[in-house]
Design a protein around this motif. Structure first.
Motif, PDB file in Angstrom:
ATOM      1  N   GLY A   3      -6.231 -10.616   5.861  1.00 27.45           N
ATOM      2  CA  GLY A   3      -7.579 -10.291   5.401  1.00 27.45           C
ATOM      3  C   GLY A   3      -7.670  -8.914   4.766  1.00 27.45           C
ATOM      4  N   CYS A   4      -6.667  -8.063   5.023  1.00 19.59           N
ATOM      5  CA  CYS A   4      -6.636  -6.732   4.421  1.00 19.59           C
ATOM      6  C   CYS A   4      -6.073  -6.763   3.004  1.00 19.59           C
ATOM      7  CB  CYS A   4      -5.788  -5.783   5.268  1.00 19.59           C
ATOM      8  SG  CYS A   4      -6.498  -5.364   6.871  1.00 19.59           S
ATOM      9  N   GLY A   5      -5.488  -7.891   2.611  1.00 18.37           N
ATOM     10  CA  GLY A   5      -4.790  -7.975   1.338  1.00 18.37           C
ATOM     11  C   GLY A   5      -3.292  -7.840   1.557  1.00 18.37           C
ATOM     12  N   LYS A   6      -2.548  -7.757   0.471  1.00 13.97           N
ATOM     13  CA  LYS A   6      -1.095  -7.622   0.557  1.00 13.97           C
ATOM     14  C   LYS A   6      -0.752  -6.135   0.479  1.00 13.97           C
ATOM     15  CE  LYS A   6       3.119  -9.806  -1.113  1.00 13.97           C
ATOM     16  NZ  LYS A   6       3.666 -10.825  -2.028  1.00 13.97           N
ATOM     17  N   ILE A   7      -0.492  -5.531   1.630  1.00 16.83           N
ATOM     18  CA  ILE A   7      -0.225  -4.093   1.688  1.00 16.83           C
ATOM     19  C   ILE A   7       1.268  -3.837   1.514  1.00 16.83           C
ATOM     20  CG2 ILE A   7      -0.361  -2.020   3.123  1.00 16.83           C
ATOM     21  CD1 ILE A   7      -2.783  -3.244   4.512  1.00 16.83           C
ATOM     22  N   PHE A   8       1.609  -2.925   0.582  1.00 15.86           N
ATOM     23  CA  PHE A   8       2.996  -2.539   0.377  1.00 15.86           C
ATOM     24  C   PHE A   8       3.338  -1.259   1.137  1.00 15.86           C
ATOM     25  CE2 PHE A   8       2.210  -4.575  -3.912  1.00 15.86           C
ATOM     26  CZ  PHE A   8       2.842  -5.750  -3.580  1.00 15.86           C
ATOM     27  N   ASN A  46      -8.643  -5.265   0.663  1.00 18.78           N
ATOM     28  CA  ASN A  46     -10.024  -5.347   1.140  1.00 18.78           C
ATOM     29  C   ASN A  46     -10.387  -4.016   1.788  1.00 18.78           C
ATOM     30  OD1 ASN A  46     -12.361  -5.781   2.718  1.00 18.78           O
ATOM     31  ND2 ASN A  46     -11.894  -7.960   2.937  1.00 18.78           N
ATOM     32  N   LYS A  47     -11.091  -3.176   1.055  1.00 21.35           N
ATOM     33  CA  LYS A  47     -11.373  -1.823   1.526  1.00 21.35           C
ATOM     34  C   LYS A  47     -12.167  -1.820   2.826  1.00 21.35           C
ATOM     35  CE  LYS A  47     -13.232   2.658   0.117  1.00 21.35           C
ATOM     36  NZ  LYS A  47     -13.827   3.441  -1.003  1.00 21.35           N
ATOM     37  N   GLU A  48     -13.170  -2.673   2.921  1.00 19.93           N
ATOM     38  CA  GLU A  48     -14.016  -2.688   4.113  1.00 19.93           C
ATOM     39  C   GLU A  48     -13.219  -3.085   5.355  1.00 19.93           C
ATOM     40  OE1 GLU A  48     -14.808  -4.105   1.206  1.00 19.93           O
ATOM     41  OE2 GLU A  48     -16.282  -2.581   0.588  1.00 19.93           O
ATOM     42  N   LYS A  49     -12.350  -4.080   5.209  1.00 22.35           N
ATOM     43  CA  LYS A  49     -11.540  -4.529   6.340  1.00 22.35           C
ATOM     44  C   LYS A  49     -10.566  -3.446   6.784  1.00 22.35           C
ATOM     45  CE  LYS A  49      -9.909  -7.864   9.037  1.00 22.35           C
ATOM     46  NZ  LYS A  49     -10.695  -8.460  10.135  1.00 22.35           N
ATOM     47  N   ILE A  50      -9.906  -2.806   5.821  1.00 26.13           N
ATOM     48  CA  ILE A  50      -8.940  -1.743   6.143  1.00 26.13           C
ATOM     49  C   ILE A  50      -9.643  -0.574   6.814  1.00 26.13           C
ATOM     50  CG2 ILE A  50      -7.411  -0.021   5.093  1.00 26.13           C
ATOM     51  CD1 ILE A  50      -6.742  -2.178   2.975  1.00 26.13           C
ATOM     52  N   GLU A  51     -10.840  -0.260   6.336  1.00 22.69           N
ATOM     53  CA  GLU A  51     -11.579   0.878   6.891  1.00 22.69           C
ATOM     54  C   GLU A  51     -11.909   0.678   8.365  1.00 22.69           C
ATOM     55  OE1 GLU A  51     -14.631   3.995   4.919  1.00 22.69           O
ATOM     56  OE2 GLU A  51     -15.089   1.868   4.645  1.00 22.69           O
ATOM     57  N   ILE A  52     -12.139  -0.569   8.756  1.00 28.00           N
ATOM     58  CA  ILE A  52     -12.421  -0.862  10.167  1.00 28.00           C
ATOM     59  C   ILE A  52     -11.237  -0.439  11.039  1.00 28.00           C
ATOM     60  CG2 ILE A  52     -12.738  -2.731  11.843  1.00 28.00           C
ATOM     61  CD1 ILE A  52     -14.369  -4.205   9.692  1.00 28.00           C
ATOM     62  N   TYR A  53     -10.018  -0.766  10.590  1.00 22.82           N
ATOM     63  CA  TYR A  53      -8.833  -0.391  11.360  1.00 22.82           C
ATOM     64  C   TYR A  53      -8.674   1.136  11.416  1.00 22.82           C
ATOM     65  CZ  TYR A  53      -7.056  -5.186  11.541  1.00 22.82           C
ATOM     66  OH  TYR A  53      -6.887  -6.524  11.809  1.00 22.82           O
ATOM     67  N   LEU A  54      -8.909   1.809  10.300  1.00 26.53           N
ATOM     68  CA  LEU A  54      -8.719   3.261  10.243  1.00 26.53           C
ATOM     69  C   LEU A  54      -9.812   4.027  10.984  1.00 26.53           C
ATOM     70  CD1 LEU A  54      -7.438   3.724   6.594  1.00 26.53           C
ATOM     71  CD2 LEU A  54      -6.121   3.720   8.710  1.00 26.53           C
ATOM     72  N   GLN A  55     -10.877   3.324  11.348  1.00 19.68           N
ATOM     73  CA  GLN A  55     -11.926   3.934  12.172  1.00 19.68           C
ATOM     74  C   GLN A  55     -11.754   3.599  13.642  1.00 19.68           C
ATOM     75  OE1 GLN A  55     -15.535   2.516  10.330  1.00 19.68           O
ATOM     76  NE2 GLN A  55     -15.537   4.130   8.776  1.00 19.68           N
ATOM     77  N   GLY A  56     -10.646   2.905  13.953  1.00 19.08           N
ATOM     78  CA  GLY A  56     -10.361   2.587  15.351  1.00 19.08           C
ATOM     79  C   GLY A  56     -10.864   1.243  15.809  1.00 19.08           C
ATOM     80  N   GLY A  57     -11.301   0.404  14.890  1.00 24.63           N
ATOM     81  CA  GLY A  57     -11.793  -0.915  15.240  1.00 24.63           C
ATOM     82  C   GLY A  57     -10.679  -1.944  15.324  1.00 24.63           C
TER      83      GLY A  57
END
Length: 331
Positions: free
Chosen positions: A255-260, A317-328
């Motif tokens: 859901g975050c996209g394909k991260i390299f 997916n910026k919104e999805k990634i941001e959740i992880y980087l905010q500790g979610g």
């Protein structure tokens, strides 16, 4: 004439790590080295990653990003002219992972650069555990960099199995065939597969003199840059272990996209780098450098940084990634 090297490599392949080792070797041999960070991004984290090799015999320069490609080409040429008058013995160019290699060769054919510079080595850094499936755009970039390389340098080879290394070489050759390039890579001659921590003087000599290959291939009409995303996140306040877990989950979450690659810095609020306080100096902040790929996440203390995390990939997916980087998304 000044020897000039081009170190290419797909996103997250390990270019910066290799350049640090390579530049130190050149400096130890008495050479005056200039490193040119030629990045299309508006924030150049890789330049910060190279700060600890700066010194009397090694200097860093940057072609500023955040502009259109034609402006970027002009800035690249202008910077090479300035560096050509600075007395360097060797210039090492590290481009963006989505760099058009022809930009390098075209610039060096123009006056006065053609009278000042002599191409030394073109080295393509490729992860030994390259994914079996990449997008058409990613395969094109991979092949276009390998086509001209005098040597393909495999990174993290000590962590890859023999089967993975064979698959990576086969992938490279399929990608070369896919862009109409007649070159086929031979493992014993053009592929350099060795643990970088065990490089010998002879290994560095081989890389410094590998030259380049003039190969034709079919240029793609699409613009590669928009096909890849670079998302910037400021003021991430996770501690190192939280960041390590977040990176692992982001790579696993489609859901975050394909991260390299995930790279950047965070403040060492928990004293992880306390052992370096005396070296850093009283009252100075300590930092932690993040460098993560799908295979591994590296966190190490550094003297300077900037509160930023950059996520690079396709269809992010910026919104999805941001959740992880905010500790979610814990669990």
């Amino acid at each position: 004439m000044i020897k000039i090297d081009l170190i290419t490599g797909f996103l997250g392949s390990g270019k910066t790590t290799f350049i640090k080792k390579y530049a130190r070797w050149l400096v130890d041999r008495g050479q005056y080295v200039g490193i040119l960070e030629n990045d299309l991004g508006a924030v150049n984290v890789d330049m910060m990653l190279l700060q600890d090799i700066m010194g009397e015999r090694c200097e860093l320069e940057m072609v500023s990003g955040g502009c259109d490609r034609e402006t970027h080409r002009r800035r690249f040429r202008t910077k090479l002219i300035a560096m050509g008058m600075s007395g360097y013995d060797r210039v090492v160019v590290e481009p963006s992972g989505i760099f058009d290699v022809d930009e390098f060769f075209d610039a060096l054919r123009e006056e006065p650069l053609d009278r000042w510079y002599e191409i030394g080595s073109v080295i393509a850094v490729v992860d030994a555990g390259l994914p079996r499936e990449l997008s058409k755009t990613a395969d094109y970039m991979l092949a276009s960099e390998a086509a001209s390389a005098g040597c393909i340098l495999l990174s993290r080879s000590q962590k890859a199995s023999g089967e993975e290394i064979r698959d990576t070489v086969a992938h490279l050759n399929r990608a070369l065939e896919g862009i109409g390039c007649g070159r086929r890579l031979r493992p014993d001659e053009e592929i350099f597969c060795r643990n970088w921590e065990e490089f010998t003087e002879e290994d560095f000599e081989r890389l410094a003199s590998c030259g380049y290959v003039a190969e034709d291939y079919v240029k793609q009409s699409f613009d590669c840059e928009p096909a890849f995303d670079s998302l910037f996140f400021m003021h991430v306040h996770l501690d190192p272990e939280q960041l390590r877990r977040a990176a692992k989950r982001m790579f696993a979450d489609t859901g975050c996209g394909k991260i390299f690659r995930i790279k950047g810095f965070l403040r060492d609020r928990e004293g992880t780098c306390a052992e370096n306080d005396a070296e850093n100096g009283a009252g100075k902040e300590s930092w932690i450098e993040l460098n993560a790929t799908r295979r591994e996440t590296e966190l190490r203390p550094v003297r300077a940084g900037q509160e930023i995390v950059i996520v690079i990939g396709e269809g992010l997916n910026k919104e999805k990634i941001e959740i992880y980087l905010q500790g979610g998304e814990k669990g």
